[in-house]
Design a protein around this motif. Structure first.
Motif, PDB file in Angstrom:
ATOM      1  N   MET A   1       0.843  -1.184   0.000  1.00 59.26           N
ATOM      2  CA  MET A   1       0.000   0.000   0.000  1.00 59.26           C
ATOM      3  C   MET A   1       0.888   1.247   0.000  1.00 59.26           C
ATOM      4  O   MET A   1       1.757   1.388   0.843  1.00 59.26           O
ATOM      5  CB  MET A   1      -0.903  -0.032   1.223  1.00 59.26           C
ATOM      6  CG  MET A   1      -1.835   1.112   1.322  1.00 59.26           C
ATOM      7  SD  MET A   1      -2.902   0.883   2.772  1.00 59.26           S
ATOM      8  CE  MET A   1      -4.317   1.734   2.200  1.00 59.26           C
ATOM      9  N   ASN A   2       0.658   2.124  -0.945  1.00 55.99           N
ATOM     10  CA  ASN A   2       1.438   3.359  -1.047  1.00 55.99           C
ATOM     11  C   ASN A   2       0.916   4.406  -0.072  1.00 55.99           C
ATOM     12  O   ASN A   2      -0.299   4.595   0.043  1.00 55.99           O
ATOM     13  CB  ASN A   2       1.350   3.937  -2.462  1.00 55.99           C
ATOM     14  CG  ASN A   2       2.077   3.078  -3.465  1.00 55.99           C
ATOM     15  OD1 ASN A   2       3.014   2.388  -3.115  1.00 55.99           O
ATOM     16  ND2 ASN A   2       1.643   3.115  -4.705  1.00 55.99           N
ATOM     17  N   PRO A   3       1.827   5.108   0.613  1.00 56.26           N
ATOM     18  CA  PRO A   3       1.372   6.184   1.495  1.00 56.26           C
ATOM     19  C   PRO A   3       0.783   7.320   0.670  1.00 56.26           C
ATOM     20  O   PRO A   3       1.203   7.579  -0.457  1.00 56.26           O
ATOM     21  CB  PRO A   3       2.641   6.624   2.224  1.00 56.26           C
ATOM     22  CG  PRO A   3       3.768   6.151   1.378  1.00 56.26           C
ATOM     23  CD  PRO A   3       3.276   4.959   0.614  1.00 56.26           C
ATOM     24  N   GLN A   4      -0.203   7.970   1.242  1.00 51.94           N
ATOM     25  CA  GLN A   4      -0.851   9.092   0.560  1.00 51.94           C
ATOM     26  C   GLN A   4       0.116  10.277   0.507  1.00 51.94           C
ATOM     27  O   GLN A   4       0.698  10.650   1.528  1.00 51.94           O
ATOM     28  CB  GLN A   4      -2.113   9.483   1.314  1.00 51.94           C
ATOM     29  CG  GLN A   4      -2.929  10.562   0.655  1.00 51.94           C
ATOM     30  CD  GLN A   4      -4.150  10.916   1.494  1.00 51.94           C
ATOM     31  OE1 GLN A   4      -4.140  10.774   2.693  1.00 51.94           O
ATOM     32  NE2 GLN A   4      -5.186  11.366   0.836  1.00 51.94           N
ATOM     33  N   PRO A   5       0.317  10.859  -0.684  1.00 50.90           N
ATOM     34  CA  PRO A   5       1.220  12.008  -0.777  1.00 50.90           C
ATOM     35  C   PRO A   5       0.616  13.235  -0.080  1.00 50.90           C
ATOM     36  O   PRO A   5      -0.594  13.342   0.071  1.00 50.90           O
ATOM     37  CB  PRO A   5       1.343  12.252  -2.282  1.00 50.90           C
ATOM     38  CG  PRO A   5       0.121  11.646  -2.865  1.00 50.90           C
ATOM     39  CD  PRO A   5      -0.268  10.499  -1.965  1.00 50.90           C
ATOM     40  N   THR A   6       1.492  14.123   0.327  1.00 51.33           N
ATOM     41  CA  THR A   6       1.054  15.373   0.937  1.00 51.33           C
ATOM     42  C   THR A   6       1.045  16.472  -0.114  1.00 51.33           C
ATOM     43  O   THR A   6       2.012  16.645  -0.841  1.00 51.33           O
ATOM     44  CB  THR A   6       2.003  15.782   2.079  1.00 51.33           C
ATOM     45  OG1 THR A   6       2.008  14.749   3.067  1.00 51.33           O
ATOM     46  CG2 THR A   6       1.571  17.090   2.718  1.00 51.33           C
ATOM     47  N   VAL A   7      -0.045  17.202  -0.173  1.00 55.03           N
ATOM     48  CA  VAL A   7      -0.181  18.335  -1.071  1.00 55.03           C
ATOM     49  C   VAL A   7       0.213  19.591  -0.292  1.00 55.03           C
ATOM     50  O   VAL A   7      -0.219  19.783   0.842  1.00 55.03           O
ATOM     51  CB  VAL A   7      -1.640  18.473  -1.564  1.00 55.03           C
ATOM     52  CG1 VAL A   7      -1.824  19.726  -2.395  1.00 55.03           C
ATOM     53  CG2 VAL A   7      -2.055  17.243  -2.339  1.00 55.03           C
ATOM     54  N   SER A   8       1.046  20.423  -0.899  1.00 50.28           N
ATOM     55  CA  SER A   8       1.416  21.701  -0.289  1.00 50.28           C
ATOM     56  C   SER A   8       0.635  22.811  -0.982  1.00 50.28           C
ATOM     57  O   SER A   8       0.734  22.978  -2.188  1.00 50.28           O
ATOM     58  CB  SER A   8       2.910  21.968  -0.442  1.00 50.28           C
ATOM     59  OG  SER A   8       3.648  21.000   0.252  1.00 50.28           O
ATOM     60  N   VAL A   9      -0.127  23.548  -0.189  1.00 49.74           N
ATOM     61  CA  VAL A   9      -0.897  24.674  -0.707  1.00 49.74           C
ATOM     62  C   VAL A   9      -0.216  25.944  -0.206  1.00 49.74           C
ATOM     63  O   VAL A   9      -0.125  26.165   1.003  1.00 49.74           O
ATOM     64  CB  VAL A   9      -2.366  24.620  -0.234  1.00 49.74           C
ATOM     65  CG1 VAL A   9      -3.166  25.784  -0.804  1.00 49.74           C
ATOM     66  CG2 VAL A   9      -3.010  23.287  -0.600  1.00 49.74           C
ATOM     67  N   VAL A  10       0.292  26.762  -1.131  1.00 50.27           N
ATOM     68  CA  VAL A  10       1.023  27.980  -0.777  1.00 50.27           C
ATOM     69  C   VAL A  10       0.137  29.175  -1.109  1.00 50.27           C
ATOM     70  O   VAL A  10      -0.297  29.339  -2.252  1.00 50.27           O
ATOM     71  CB  VAL A  10       2.360  28.072  -1.545  1.00 50.27           C
ATOM     72  CG1 VAL A  10       3.111  29.331  -1.161  1.00 50.27           C
ATOM     73  CG2 VAL A  10       3.203  26.830  -1.288  1.00 50.27           C
ATOM     74  N   ILE A  11      -0.109  30.020  -0.096  1.00 48.02           N
ATOM     75  CA  ILE A  11      -1.016  31.153  -0.244  1.00 48.02           C
ATOM     76  C   ILE A  11      -0.316  32.435   0.177  1.00 48.02           C
ATOM     77  O   ILE A  11      -0.172  32.715   1.368  1.00 48.02           O
ATOM     78  CB  ILE A  11      -2.283  30.954   0.612  1.00 48.02           C
ATOM     79  CG1 ILE A  11      -2.961  29.637   0.235  1.00 48.02           C
ATOM     80  CG2 ILE A  11      -3.249  32.120   0.455  1.00 48.02           C
ATOM     81  CD1 ILE A  11      -3.284  28.782   1.399  1.00 48.02           C
ATOM     82  N   PRO A  12       0.142  33.250  -0.798  1.00 44.65           N
ATOM     83  CA  PRO A  12       0.676  34.565  -0.442  1.00 44.65           C
ATOM     84  C   PRO A  12      -0.497  35.508  -0.162  1.00 44.65           C
ATOM     85  O   PRO A  12      -1.540  35.419  -0.816  1.00 44.65           O
ATOM     86  CB  PRO A  12       1.451  34.984  -1.692  1.00 44.65           C
ATOM     87  CG  PRO A  12       0.812  34.244  -2.809  1.00 44.65           C
ATOM     88  CD  PRO A  12       0.248  32.976  -2.225  1.00 44.65           C
TER      89      PRO A  12
END
Length: 81
Positions: A1-12
């Motif tokens: 089972m592959n670990p779920q990737p983390t999404v990076s949300v960048v908000i200036p």
């Protein structure tokens, strides 16, 4: 089972006191609906309204939130570099 990737949300942002609670709520909903693991990185570009306090509250309430505070406004390009 592959670990779920983390999404990076960048908000200036600059002086977004009124919009921040709505944005955070919308992000929480979208990430939950998509079942995404995420980090939320807010770049406070020297805001002079109540944005700093709101962002600090977000970090205290949500471990996914990270905030970088600039002392003065440097512009969107600097916030994203």
């Amino acid at each position: 089972m592959n670990p779920q990737p983390t999404v990076s949300v960048v908000i200036p942002l600059f002086n977004e006191e009124e919009a921040l609670p709505h944005l955070k709520e919308a992000l929480d909903t979208a990430l939950e609906d998509a079942d995404l693991k995420a980090e939320l990185l807010f770049i406070n570009d020297g805001s002079m309204d109540g944005s700093t306090e709101i962002l600090d509250r977000f970090t205290a309430e949500d471990e996914r939130v990270k905030v970088l505070h600039f002392r003065r406004n440097r512009g969107k390009s600097a916030a994203l570099d």
